[in-house]
Design an enzyme around this catalytic site. Structure first.
Site, PDB file in Angstrom:
ATOM      1  N   ASP A  94       0.797  -1.229   0.000  1.00  0.00           N
ATOM      2  CA  ASP A  94       0.000   0.000   0.000  1.00  0.00           C
ATOM      3  C   ASP A  94       0.830   1.280   0.000  1.00  0.00           C
ATOM      4  OD1 ASP A  94       1.007  -0.423   2.557  1.00  0.00           O
ATOM      5  OD2 ASP A  94      -0.697   0.535   3.530  1.00  0.00           O
ATOM      6  N   GLU A  95       2.105   1.190  -0.336  1.00  0.00           N
ATOM      7  CA  GLU A  95       2.952   2.381  -0.236  1.00  0.00           C
ATOM      8  C   GLU A  95       4.073   2.319  -1.261  1.00  0.00           C
ATOM      9  OE1 GLU A  95       5.239   4.904   3.292  1.00  0.00           O
ATOM     10  OE2 GLU A  95       4.656   2.820   3.626  1.00  0.00           O
TER      11      GLU A  95
END
Length: 386
Positions: A94-95
């Site tokens: 998610d990053e």
């Protein structure tokens, strides 16, 4: 992404929008992997036992999670990033860091690109993200954190010190609880406090390398560059048993299940593993790891399991009470670059073909559609599904 796993679950269950949602394991041993901001307001955070989270927020909905779904959404988000710039360095599902210095002519300045990213993520994936924009990776990361949830913060070069120096020393990369405690005892509470201490003083307090590192960061100096598509170094899975177990057969079945899951991830990513490692956590939380390098890299679950089981049996635990076991595939290589596949014997080819067929069945009928026979029945005391 903001509260990524929980946000994807709310997208799937829109009736939960605006309510506290926790993603994590059920039972006394379950831990929180993600929580919506509605739950976080009650003090819920990742790695917290679910039992404690529910005491803090008894109205929360607890969902078990769906890693395959999260990975699918992650792939879509990363593909979106790569449509903006080829210089994308994922940090997790998610990053990611993006170097957009070459995208300005097509998409506008960094602020316009950041707004474009946030808009597309929301429109295409139905979730929100927070974006930090700066001239260095370190400051961009802090700006992203500072703008959560669903925010955007640009820190231009002349603004770096004004942004950085009021932050607590714990915001600096490399400052864990022990280092933070040392710095606080020295009276260094903010990054600005630390920045105005001579580098030699910091080196005496926290060590030469760490002192130099923190001094540079405190002045916003971060020479690193975004490294696009850095290869995965490892992948794996682990499971906490619902109750401590001392039956080797139960542990063996769990190692098999974890090996099958890890092999599936290897095949999905097009990787082979050169090394297999296991993690064993005892009832008193003491944790050990063991690893073994294979004669040839593999993505076959049975081969991972054979090695994992041999590593476990070699420990000679003699009915020790086990809380958690894990299997990890390490020293990954690209499947296409490994000649090993050409040298497999008939047995290995047959096993890999069977696991590939199981992958196809899982994609069509859902995870676990095809499993080893020994996993058909649940393991007594096991922490996961059969």
């Amino acid at each position: 992404m903001d509260a990524f796993f929980a946000s994807v679950e709310v997208r799937r269950h829109p009736e939960l929008a605006g309510t506290p949602v926790i993603v994590g394991g059920h039972g006394n041993r379950g831990v929180v992997t993600s929580a919506t901001y509605e739950a976080r307001r009650y003090g819920v955070h990742s790695a917290m036992p679910v039992s404690r989270a529910l005491r803090l927020c008894p109205t929360a909905t607890v969902l078990p999670g769906d890693l395959a779904l999260y990975e699918e959404v992650s792939r879509s988000v990363m593909a979106l990033f790569r449509s903006i710039t080829p210089v994308v360095q994922p940090l997790s599902l998610d990053e990611a860091f993006l170097d957009v210095s070459g995208s300005g002519r097509r998409l506008g300045d960094a602020l316009a690109i950041a707004e474009h990213i946030r808009s597309r993520v929301h429109d295409e994936q139905g979730i929100t993200c927070s974006v930090g924009v700066a001239g260095s990776m370190f400051v961009a990361k802090l700006a992203s954190t500072h703008s959560k949830p669903d925010g955007l913060l640009v820190v231009r070069p002349p603004e770096v010190m004004a942004f950085l120096h009021p932050l607590p020393v714990g915001a600096l990369w490399g400052v864990g609880p022990k280092t933070e405690d040392v710095l606080l005892r020295l009276g260094l509470r903010t990054v600005g406090d630390l920045a105005h201490v001579p580098a030699q003083t910091l080196q005496r307090a926290v060590g030469a390398a760490a002192g130099r590192h923190l001094h540079e960061l405190s002045w916003g100096r971060d020479p690193r560059r975004v490294v696009p598509d850095e290869p995965d170094r490892s992948t794996g899975a682990e499971e906490t048993f619902s109750t401590d177990v001392d039956d080797p057969q139960v542990v063996h079945r769990e190692l098999l299940r974890l090996s099958e899951r890890t092999a599936g991830r290897l095949r999905s990513a097009g990787h082979l593993a050169r090394t297999v490692s296991i993690k064993v956590r005892f009832a008193d939380f003491h944790t050990i790891t063991r690893s073994r390098t294979l004669a040839a890299p593999t993505d076959v679950g049975q081969e991972l399991y054979d090695t994992a089981r041999a590593l476990y049996d070699a420990l000679g635990l003699d009915r020790a009470r086990i809380r958690l076991v894990g299997v990890r595939a390490e020293r990954l290589v690209d499947e296409g670059s490994a000649a090993q596949q050409l040298e497999l014997g008939v047995r290995e080819h047959g096993r890999r073909d069977a696991e590939l067929a199981a992958d196809r069945a899982a994609r069509r009928f859902g995870a676990g559609a095809v499993r080893p026979g020994t996993l058909i029945r649940p393991a007594a005391g096991g922490g996961g599904r059969p």
